[in-house]
Design a protein around this motif. Structure first.
Motif, PDB file in Angstrom:
ATOM      1  N   ARG A  66       0.805  -1.222   0.000  1.00  0.00           N
ATOM      2  CA  ARG A  66       0.000   0.000   0.000  1.00  0.00           C
ATOM      3  C   ARG A  66       0.835   1.268   0.000  1.00  0.00           C
ATOM      4  O   ARG A  66       0.340   2.343   0.348  1.00  0.00           O
ATOM      5  N   SER A  67       2.104   1.192  -0.393  1.00  0.00           N
ATOM      6  CA  SER A  67       2.901   2.409  -0.496  1.00  0.00           C
ATOM      7  C   SER A  67       2.851   2.920  -1.933  1.00  0.00           C
ATOM      8  O   SER A  67       2.657   2.152  -2.872  1.00  0.00           O
ATOM      9  N   ARG A  68       3.037   4.221  -2.081  1.00  0.00           N
ATOM     10  CA  ARG A  68       2.986   4.843  -3.397  1.00  0.00           C
ATOM     11  C   ARG A  68       4.383   4.850  -3.997  1.00  0.00           C
ATOM     12  O   ARG A  68       5.366   5.024  -3.282  1.00  0.00           O
ATOM     13  N   ALA A  69       4.449   4.654  -5.317  1.00  0.00           N
ATOM     14  CA  ALA A  69       5.730   4.618  -6.011  1.00  0.00           C
ATOM     15  C   ALA A  69       5.524   5.049  -7.457  1.00  0.00           C
ATOM     16  O   ALA A  69       4.415   4.995  -7.981  1.00  0.00           O
ATOM     17  N   PRO A  70       6.595   5.470  -8.119  1.00  0.00           N
ATOM     18  CA  PRO A  70       6.479   5.806  -9.542  1.00  0.00           C
ATOM     19  C   PRO A  70       6.038   4.584 -10.346  1.00  0.00           C
ATOM     20  O   PRO A  70       6.395   3.449 -10.017  1.00  0.00           O
ATOM     21  N   ARG A  71       5.284   4.824 -11.362  1.00  0.00           N
ATOM     22  CA  ARG A  71       4.750   3.751 -12.195  1.00  0.00           C
ATOM     23  C   ARG A  71       5.845   2.842 -12.754  1.00  0.00           C
ATOM     24  O   ARG A  71       5.661   1.630 -12.869  1.00  0.00           O
ATOM     25  N   SER A  72       6.995   3.408 -13.076  1.00  0.00           N
ATOM     26  CA  SER A  72       8.081   2.625 -13.681  1.00  0.00           C
ATOM     27  C   SER A  72       8.694   1.614 -12.718  1.00  0.00           C
ATOM     28  O   SER A  72       9.325   0.654 -13.156  1.00  0.00           O
ATOM     29  N   SER A  73       8.505   1.786 -11.417  1.00  0.00           N
ATOM     30  CA  SER A  73       9.089   0.844 -10.457  1.00  0.00           C
ATOM     31  C   SER A  73       8.105  -0.250 -10.028  1.00  0.00           C
ATOM     32  O   SER A  73       8.448  -1.087  -9.203  1.00  0.00           O
ATOM     33  N   LEU A  74       6.893  -0.225 -10.575  1.00  0.00           N
ATOM     34  CA  LEU A  74       5.877  -1.213 -10.223  1.00  0.00           C
ATOM     35  C   LEU A  74       5.561  -2.112 -11.408  1.00  0.00           C
ATOM     36  O   LEU A  74       5.801  -1.745 -12.558  1.00  0.00           O
ATOM     37  N   LEU A  75       5.004  -3.271 -11.114  1.00  0.00           N
ATOM     38  CA  LEU A  75       4.580  -4.230 -12.137  1.00  0.00           C
ATOM     39  C   LEU A  75       3.059  -4.181 -12.229  1.00  0.00           C
ATOM     40  O   LEU A  75       2.379  -4.310 -11.210  1.00  0.00           O
ATOM     41  N   ARG A  76       2.535  -4.009 -13.427  1.00  0.00           N
ATOM     42  CA  ARG A  76       1.080  -3.994 -13.618  1.00  0.00           C
ATOM     43  C   ARG A  76       0.605  -5.429 -13.824  1.00  0.00           C
ATOM     44  O   ARG A  76       1.226  -6.203 -14.547  1.00  0.00           O
TER      45      ARG A  76
END
Length: 81
Positions: free
Chosen positions: A11-21
Motif C-alpha cells: 500500500r505504499s505509493r511509487a512511480p509507475r516505472s518501479s511497479l509491475l502492472r
C-alpha cells in the motif's frame, strides 16, 4: 513528472516505472510488463514480499474486482525469474 501508483501489497505509493502492472485474463492474474493490456489493472512492487502480502490480504481479487479464488501462478513465476 511521472505518474504515481499504489502497490496493492504494501500500500505504499511509487512511480509507475518501479511497479509491475497485473491484469485479469480468463480468471488468471497475469503480469503486464508493457502496461498496455486491456482491462482493469493493479500495480505491485516486483518483490516476493509485496506479492505475499497481496495474496494474504486477497488484494488481487479486490483490486481487479473479481471475487473468489484467482490463479496468481503467472505473476509468481515472473517474480521467480
Amino acid at each position: 513528472m511521472e505518474p504515481v501508483r499504489t502497490c496493492i501489497g504494501c500500500r505504499s505509493r511509487a512511480p509507475r516505472s518501479s511497479l509491475l502492472r497485473v491484469v485479469l485474463q480468463d480468471s488468471r492474474v497475469v503480469a503486464d510488463a508493457t502496461a498496455v493490456r486491456p482491462g482493469r489493472g493493479a500495480w505491485l512492487h516486483p518483490t516476493h514480499e509485496c506479492f505475499r502480502l497481496a495474496e494474504r490480504k486477497r488484494a488481487f481479487g479486490r483490486a481487479l474486482r473479481r471475487p473468489g479464488e484467482l490463479d496468481t501462478s503467472d505473476v509468481e513465476n515472473r517474480l521467480n525469474g
